[in-house]
Write a protein that holds these residues in place. Sequence first.
Motif, PDB file in Angstrom:
ATOM      1  N   LEU A  54       0.832  -1.201   0.000  1.00 33.39           N
ATOM      2  CA  LEU A  54       0.000   0.000   0.000  1.00 33.39           C
ATOM      3  C   LEU A  54       0.870   1.256   0.000  1.00 33.39           C
ATOM      4  CD1 LEU A  54      -2.921   0.820  -0.063  1.00 33.39           C
ATOM      5  CD2 LEU A  54      -3.004   0.591   2.418  1.00 33.39           C
ATOM      6  N   GLU A  57       2.075   1.693  -3.578  1.00 33.57           N
ATOM      7  CA  GLU A  57       1.024   2.178  -4.487  1.00 33.57           C
ATOM      8  C   GLU A  57       0.699   3.650  -4.230  1.00 33.57           C
ATOM      9  OE1 GLU A  57      -0.526   0.760  -7.190  1.00 33.57           O
ATOM     10  OE2 GLU A  57       1.140  -0.627  -6.922  1.00 33.57           O
ATOM     11  N   LEU A  58       0.618   4.029  -2.973  1.00 32.78           N
ATOM     12  CA  LEU A  58       0.330   5.435  -2.664  1.00 32.78           C
ATOM     13  C   LEU A  58       1.465   6.333  -3.146  1.00 32.78           C
ATOM     14  CD1 LEU A  58      -1.218   5.038   0.895  1.00 32.78           C
ATOM     15  CD2 LEU A  58      -2.393   5.855  -1.154  1.00 32.78           C
ATOM     16  N   LEU A  61       1.230   6.806  -6.799  1.00 39.99           N
ATOM     17  CA  LEU A  61       0.154   7.730  -7.159  1.00 39.99           C
ATOM     18  C   LEU A  61       0.461   9.173  -6.760  1.00 39.99           C
ATOM     19  CD1 LEU A  61      -2.907   5.488  -6.272  1.00 39.99           C
ATOM     20  CD2 LEU A  61      -2.128   6.169  -8.555  1.00 39.99           C
ATOM     21  N   ILE A  68       2.112   9.333   4.172  1.00 44.06           N
ATOM     22  CA  ILE A  68       1.663   7.940   4.267  1.00 44.06           C
ATOM     23  C   ILE A  68       1.977   7.395   5.652  1.00 44.06           C
ATOM     24  CG2 ILE A  68       1.988   5.599   3.376  1.00 44.06           C
ATOM     25  CD1 ILE A  68       2.774   6.947   0.679  1.00 44.06           C
ATOM     26  N   ALA A  76      -4.945   4.646   5.234  1.00 41.45           N
ATOM     27  CA  ALA A  76      -4.154   4.516   4.009  1.00 41.45           C
ATOM     28  C   ALA A  76      -4.951   3.801   2.923  1.00 41.45           C
ATOM     29  CB  ALA A  76      -2.852   3.771   4.295  1.00 41.45           C
ATOM     30  N   ARG A  79      -7.470   6.240   1.596  1.00 38.45           N
ATOM     31  CA  ARG A  79      -6.800   7.231   0.739  1.00 38.45           C
ATOM     32  C   ARG A  79      -6.478   6.619  -0.630  1.00 38.45           C
ATOM     33  NH1 ARG A  79      -4.757  12.589   1.132  1.00 38.45           N
ATOM     34  NH2 ARG A  79      -4.023  12.884  -0.990  1.00 38.45           N
ATOM     35  N   TYR A  80      -6.037   5.381  -0.634  1.00 38.34           N
ATOM     36  CA  TYR A  80      -5.735   4.677  -1.882  1.00 38.34           C
ATOM     37  C   TYR A  80      -6.993   4.557  -2.743  1.00 38.34           C
ATOM     38  CZ  TYR A  80      -4.125   0.954  -5.009  1.00 38.34           C
ATOM     39  OH  TYR A  80      -3.797   0.206  -6.110  1.00 38.34           O
TER      40      TYR A  80
END
Length: 93
Positions: A54, A57-58, A61, A68, A76, A79-80
Amino acid sequence: MDRTDYSAGMWSHILRQQLEATAEVFWRCVRDSVIPDRGAPDAVPIRSAVPLHLVRELTRLGMPEREILELDAAAAAQRYADLLAGEQRGATP
């Protein structure tokens, strides 16, 4: 000489050298169950860690890592999902 009782000097030595406490602190502990302050750090509530996938990925992005790391796992993940929803809305077919 009967040594069944400890002398005041012996108690003073035990409190000062072994327990590293004053008589007041010792008796407060005994009578009131107040644990003496030994300089231990305050307990910090444990947050649910953000899984590495995660975090990756965040970051991919565009979210800064310091932001984070301030989140727990649930925040999280939310948010993702929000970022993915915004990414999909911005995509043109």
